[in-house]
Design an enzyme around this catalytic site. Structure first.
Site, short mmCIF file in Angstrom:
data_model
loop_
_atom_site.label_atom_id
_atom_site.label_comp_id
_atom_site.label_asym_id
_atom_site.label_seq_id
_atom_site.Cartn_x
_atom_site.Cartn_y
_atom_site.Cartn_z
CG ASP A 186 -0.13 -0.05 2.53
OD1 ASP A 186 0.78 -0.90 2.62
OD2 ASP A 186 -0.40 0.75 3.45
CD GLU A 187 -1.17 4.68 2.87
OE1 GLU A 187 -2.09 5.48 3.10
OE2 GLU A 187 -0.47 4.19 3.77
#
Ligand code: TNX
Length: 510
Positions: free
Chosen positions: A324-325
């Protein structure tokens, strides 16, 4: 005459009163079960549980004895007596009997409560354990009150809607001790959840000992958000948690988040950085600033070692690779990175789970994308053959505040009051992603603002039982108004367990 009348009315009153108390104690259908079972049929009498009750368990079935002992221990703690467990080859005439039978769906159980005999019949050891949890919910809330324990008779047949019903604990932002994680596991077990996802690494902390890269835990595990002392689990401690969870039919899914969310690793080993320089340890709460060096070979040697050690310690089928991210990793580097990491997971015999961004790469066979924010990513993942784990931030994030007055938590995905957390259906949330594509449901607790188990309790209760019910009970059997009445009857249970919970004004607490 007067006196006779007096006695008549007294006797009538007594009969009425005892009929009242009886009707509560003998009507199984009045029990506020969470999650709501598939079917409950009351038969109107009672089984009395006392010190002479024996918990019998069918011989030769893996995992049954530990469940039977779990039940005996609970009864003994509850009654102060010394109920024993015995292995037998056939059903007894009285007592409690735990066994398995074929022909039921996975994790299913049937609970038959008779005046003399309570039978818990599971499809498997998990089903038996879930039947035990249902039986425990028929007991009165307060322990050791001296009153006889009577269980209303009847039959419950039950099985879960989704096989994977989990919660995530972020032990990286703030570290939680082995004892605290065990308490968290106990919470999941109460409501028949069967997965604990441990977010073991992030920018602020690396929390698992890796023998071939010892500085990860020593340096990377030393701090936490806010700059306080962190910590890590030794491999022995991690294995202890795996066992503690397994005894409660819960599997652990370990996550090593990469290529972003990796500052703790980058601070521990200079060679993992593209410029060859170790970063500073980080104790703030920003995201998206770190990345492993995706075009250095040592990065993949590092990941291979970590996944190898973690896979060997983890009997469950999954390794979570985060993903993620990764705002500091260009997409053209991110995609081959995720593809290579997936191959490493497969090489060590495990299945891949990753946050929905990994759908940008090519999900391997059996991969699962965990939907948290991005519908497009998740849909793309399904188009590429992946399954979906449902963790929509706006519904299922346990770190979201209940409302603007909640003293802990974040609200970037909105406020999640108890009704808002309960009132949704995983299989109709994202158009085009129906039940056949969904592995299950998971409620994540991120710990930027949550520092100890009391704070965990406050964010988790009373929302957790709702996520457990979303995973267990079919959507046409659920509605908020009926659920909130059942939930209201669990407030005393939380209190009896010493759980510090949010007393939502939306719930009629008893
Ligand atoms: C987003 S959810 C994150 C986490 C934060 C969380 C806080 C996800 C995959 N990434 O890094 O802790 O928001 O709610």
């Amino acid at each position: 005459m007067k006196i006779k009348q007096y006695w008549y009315s007294l006797a009538a009153l007594f009969l009425m009163l005892s009929a009242c108390t009886e009707s509560v104690k003998t009507d199984l259908s009045q029990t506020a079960f969470i999650p709501k079972p598939v079917s409950v049929t009351a038969s109107g009498s009672a089984f009395e549980l006392n010190g002479a009750t024996v918990v019998y368990v069918q011989e030769g079935v893996d995992g049954l004895l530990s469940s039977a002992e779990f039940l005996s221990n609970k009864i003994n703690n509850f009654t102060g007596s010394a109920v024993t467990t015995e292995t037998v080859s056939a059903a007894p005439a009285k007592g409690i009997y735990i066994s398995v039978a074929s022909g039921m769906p996975a994790q299913a159980y049937e609970l038959n409560i008779d005046k003399k005999l309570v039978k818990i019949t599971g499809a498997d050891a998990a089903g038996c354990f879930f039947g035990i949890q249902t039986l425990l919910q028929t007991l009165p809330v307060k322990s050791n009150t001296g009153e006889p324990l009577v269980i209303p008779t009847g039959t419950i047949t039950d099985h879960p809607d989704f096989g994977y019903r989990g919660a995530m604990l972020d032990v990286a932002r703030h570290f939680f001790s082995v004892e605290e994680v065990k308490q968290f596991i106990d919470f999941l077990a109460l409501y028949k959840m069967n997965v604990l996802h441990l977010h073991l690494s992030d920018d602020q902390g690396w929390r698992i000992e890796i023998k071939s890269w010892p500085k990860l835990a020593e340096i990377g595990g030393s701090l936490e958000v806010g700059g306080g002392t962190g910590g890590f689990y030794t491999q022995e401690q991690y294995s202890g948690l795996v066992q503690y969870a397994a005894d409660r039919q819960i599997m652990i899914v370990p996550e090593i988040d990469m290529p972003g969310h990796t500052n703790a690793a980058l601070a521990s080993y200079a060679e993992l950085n593209c410029n060859g320089k170790a970063t500073e340890l980080y104790t703030g709460t920003r995201v998206g600033f770190s990345t492993l060096c995706t075009d250095k070979e040592v990065t993949y040697q590092f990941i291979d070692d970590v996944v190898r050690e973690l896979a060997a310690l983890t009997p469950g089928p999954y390794i979570h690779i985060g993903g993620d991210e990764s705002h500091s990793t260009p997409l053209e580097d991110y995609i081959p990175f995720v593809n290579r990491v997936q191959e490493i997971v497969v090489k060590y015999g495990k299945k891949v789970i990753g946050w929905d961004e990994i759908a940008n790469a090519t999900p391997v066979e059996g991969a699962t994308v965990q939907f948290w924010a991005d519908v497009e990513n998740t849909t793309m993942g399904v188009e590429k053959g992946a399954q979906v784990l449902m963790s929509p931030a706006a519904r299922a994030y346990l770190d979201m505040q209940y409302d603007s007055t909640t003293h802990l938590g974040l609200h970037w995905a909105g406020y999640i009051e108890v009704d808002n957390g309960y009132n949704w259906d995983p299989a109709s949330l994202v158009p085009g992603i129906g039940k056949d594509k969904i592995l299950g449901v998971e409620a994540p607790l991120w710990s930027e603002t949550v520092t100890n188990i009391d704070e965990v309790e406050y964010m988790v209760f009373p929302r957790l039982p709702g996520y457990a019910e979303i995973g267990w009970t079919a959507p046409d059997q659920r509605n908020w108004d009926e659920y909130k009445a059942r939930l209201g009857k669990h407030g005393n249970r939380f209190e009896d367990l010493g759980i510090d919970y949010y007393k939502s004004a939306l719930v009629p607490w008893e």
